[in-house]
Every structure is written in C-alpha cells, then in structure tokens.
Design a protein around this motif. Structure first.
Motif, short mmCIF file in Angstrom:
data_model
loop_
_atom_site.label_atom_id
_atom_site.label_comp_id
_atom_site.label_asym_id
_atom_site.label_seq_id
_atom_site.Cartn_x
_atom_site.Cartn_y
_atom_site.Cartn_z
N MET A 98 26.82 -22.47 18.16
CA MET A 98 27.94 -22.49 17.22
C MET A 98 28.61 -21.12 17.13
O MET A 98 29.84 -21.02 17.13
N THR A 99 27.79 -20.07 17.06
CA THR A 99 28.35 -18.71 16.96
C THR A 99 29.19 -18.37 18.17
O THR A 99 30.28 -17.80 18.06
N GLY A 100 28.68 -18.72 19.35
CA GLY A 100 29.45 -18.45 20.56
C GLY A 100 30.72 -19.25 20.63
O GLY A 100 31.78 -18.74 21.00
N ASN A 101 30.64 -20.53 20.25
CA ASN A 101 31.82 -21.38 20.31
C ASN A 101 32.87 -20.98 19.27
O ASN A 101 34.07 -21.16 19.49
N LEU A 102 32.42 -20.45 18.14
CA LEU A 102 33.36 -20.03 17.09
C LEU A 102 34.31 -18.97 17.62
O LEU A 102 35.52 -19.01 17.35
N MET A 103 33.79 -18.02 18.38
CA MET A 103 34.64 -16.96 18.91
C MET A 103 35.54 -17.47 20.03
O MET A 103 36.46 -16.77 20.45
N GLY A 104 35.28 -18.69 20.51
CA GLY A 104 36.15 -19.28 21.51
C GLY A 104 37.31 -20.05 20.91
O GLY A 104 38.21 -20.46 21.65
N THR A 105 37.30 -20.24 19.61
CA THR A 105 38.42 -20.90 18.94
C THR A 105 39.44 -19.87 18.52
O THR A 105 39.08 -18.76 18.12
N ARG A 106 40.70 -20.24 18.59
CA ARG A 106 41.76 -19.29 18.25
C ARG A 106 41.68 -18.88 16.78
O ARG A 106 41.68 -17.70 16.45
N HIS A 107 41.62 -19.85 15.89
CA HIS A 107 41.59 -19.54 14.46
C HIS A 107 40.29 -18.85 14.06
O HIS A 107 40.30 -17.90 13.28
N GLY A 108 39.17 -19.36 14.57
CA GLY A 108 37.89 -18.78 14.21
C GLY A 108 37.75 -17.34 14.64
O GLY A 108 37.23 -16.50 13.90
N ALA A 109 38.23 -17.03 15.85
CA ALA A 109 38.13 -15.66 16.35
C ALA A 109 38.98 -14.70 15.52
O ALA A 109 38.54 -13.61 15.15
N ILE A 110 40.22 -15.13 15.21
CA ILE A 110 41.09 -14.28 14.40
C ILE A 110 40.50 -14.07 13.01
O ILE A 110 40.47 -12.95 12.49
N GLY A 111 40.01 -15.17 12.41
CA GLY A 111 39.40 -15.06 11.09
C GLY A 111 38.18 -14.16 11.09
O GLY A 111 37.99 -13.35 10.18
N ALA A 112 37.35 -14.28 12.13
CA ALA A 112 36.14 -13.45 12.22
C ALA A 112 36.50 -11.97 12.37
O ALA A 112 35.85 -11.10 11.77
N VAL A 113 37.54 -11.68 13.15
CA VAL A 113 37.97 -10.29 13.34
C VAL A 113 38.49 -9.72 12.02
O VAL A 113 38.17 -8.58 11.63
N ILE A 114 39.31 -10.52 11.31
CA ILE A 114 39.85 -10.05 10.02
C ILE A 114 38.72 -9.78 9.04
O ILE A 114 38.67 -8.72 8.38
N LEU A 115 37.80 -10.73 8.91
CA LEU A 115 36.70 -10.56 7.95
C LEU A 115 35.77 -9.43 8.35
O LEU A 115 35.28 -8.69 7.50
N GLY A 116 35.52 -9.30 9.65
CA GLY A 116 34.67 -8.20 10.11
C GLY A 116 35.30 -6.85 9.82
O GLY A 116 34.62 -5.90 9.40
#
Length: 297
Positions: A21-39
């Motif tokens: 799930m963690t790997g696939n999340l970063m493969g999604t457009r929205h999830g990757a952008i959201g993760a970068v913003i939150l990080g």
C-alpha cells in the motif's frame, strides 16, 4: 485420538499488504502530492526553531512592513516576523489536526466496535448516543465546550475531537457489521479464541483501510475548526496558530494584506494536502484501481 482446534490462519499477510500500500500510494498522482505536502509541513513544524529567523515573541525594527528580502512574509502590527510565525504556527495547527483526529478515532472507534460487534441492547444504546451527537452542530458544540472550559490548547483538541467522533463511530460500526459474520471470524469463534482477540486481531485489521482515509479527512476538518476558533479569538493565546494570526489580521485587511493572505494560504495548503492524501489512499484501497491493493479480507 482427540482433536484440538488451532487458531485460524490470518486471512492475509497484513504486513506485506501495508508495505504494498505504501509503495502504491506514492504511485498515485494525488497521494504522492499529498504525501509530499504533509511531509514538508511536518519537517517545517519540527525544524521551526532552526528555520525561523526570529522567535514568535521577538519584535523587529518595524511594524506592518511589507514582504521583502529581509521579511519574506512581512511583519505584523507589533513588528513580529510573519514568516517565523507561520513556521511556528504549523506546530500547533498540525498538532490540533492530528491530535483531534486520533482522539476522535479512540472515542468513535470504541463506540463503533461495541455497537457493531455485540449488537442487541448495546448497539441500540450506542447508536442513540451517536445520533444525539450528530444532531448537534459541530461549531456550536465546540463553542460551548470552549466557553465552559476555556481555550486551553489540550482542551481545544478534546473539544474538536468530541465534535467529529461520530463520523469515526459510524464508519467502524458499519465495518464491524459487515465483517463479524465473515468465515474467518466464525472460524476464530469455533477455535475458542477470546472476544478481545477476535476484535483486535481478526476484525479490526480488516476494517482499518477506510478508517485510515477518514483520519486524514478528520484532521483537515479539525484544522479548519481550530482556524475558525482562532479567527473568532477563541484559540489558546499562549500558542501561535494560523487561526490566531487571522484573528489579528482582521483589522489590517486594507493596509497589510500579507497578514491574512499567508496564514490563509498555509491553512488551504494543509487542508488540500490532507484531502489529496486521502484521495490517494482511496485509490490504493479501491479494488477496481490498477494500483489498488484491494480489501484485506
């Protein structure tokens, strides 16, 4: 020869699924952008004392100075550097969002589990409690709590959590209703496993996917509620928050636009990041998605 029951095998290898799930999340457009913003926001909150050129209480040489090379976001009405205040405000605003969402999960999760697993009279009582809280306007509930108990930071987190926990309760209740009759739960009962084991080791891991998405959404709601309270002057005055900065900026909308624009932008970016992160999780958890990990059942 006597036969003995063995504990049923786990329906899936949860660790492998969460890693996928963690790997696939970063493969999604929205999830990757959201993760970068939150990080990025998390790093800003942690490193605020290092990144901020001034402390929150430190006054500079001039008040209401516009954005410049010296003061990136300008200064406020008493000469404090707004850029430093935004960085320090990330700490309290993120803490309210995450703390209230986790507290709501604890309260709502407990009630949802009890209602969904035990059913009967327990379900009837718990569902009436949930419905009672859902009939109350969220902002009015929080305002009443702040008026009664004050605007202490930790009491504020508690008040926000009490306002949003019914969402968690209904979600977990629905998951337990669906999962409690599944074959792997029936096998656990036949094997003589305890109720505690069945709830926390068999059902709850399989109900976790939509709950994780809801936590991200609850955190964004909590941040907006805190910002609204800060805008009304009801936040903890001892801590810097983005809502509190908006409250101070109200009297300077015409003469110092930067005092409202930058805190407002910080709130918007954070809420958008949380919602994008939740969208990415939804895509990962959706079994119809090419990146989805499907259900854990």
């Amino acid at each position: 020869m006597s036969a003995s029951f063995q504990a049923p095998a786990a329906p899936v290898k949860h660790t492998a699924r969460w890693r996928q799930m963690t790997g696939n999340l970063m493969g999604t457009r929205h999830g990757a952008i959201g993760a970068v913003i939150l990080g990025t926001l998390a790093l800003i909150a942690i490193l605020a004392p290092v990144l901020a050129p001034f402390t929150p209480l430190q006054q500079t040489s001039g008040s209401l100075a516009p954005p410049s090379a010296q003061f990136l976001f300008g200064t406020d009405n008493i000469g404090r550097d707004l850029f430093s205040l935004i960085l320090y405000g990330a700490r309290s605003s993120l803490l309210v969002g995450i703390g209230a969402a986790l507290a709501a999960l604890l309260v709502g999760g407990t009630i949802g589990i009890l209602a969904g697993y035990f059913r009967g009279p327990v379900e009837a009582v718990m569902m009436r409690v949930i419905e009672l809280f859902q009939t109350l306007p969220v902002i009015m509930l929080v305002l009443c709590a702040v008026a009664l108990f004050g605007s202490n930071f930790w009491l504020l987190i508690t008040a926000v959590a009490l306002a949003i926990w019914p969402l968690e309760a209904r979600l977990i209740y629905g998951q337990f209703i669906k999962l409690r009759e599944r074959d792997f739960v029936a096998a656990a009962r036949v094997a003589g496993l305890s109720t505690r084991h069945i709830i926390f080791r068999e059902i709850l891991p399989n109900a976790a996917q939509p709950v994780i998405v809801q936590i991200a959404l609850d955190a964004s709601v909590a941040i907006l509620i805190e910002a609204g309270l800060g805008f009304l002057g009801l936040s903890d005055p001892s801590m810097v928050s983005w809502g509190q900065l908006l409250f101070v900026a109200q009297d300077y909308m015409d003469s110092a636009w930067w005092m409202s624009v930058f805190p407002g932008a910080a709130i918007c970016i954070t809420v958008v990041g949380l919602n994008l992160f939740a969208d990415g999780l939804n895509e990962v958890f959706d079994p119809r998605s090419t990146r989805g990990v499907g259900g854990l059942q």
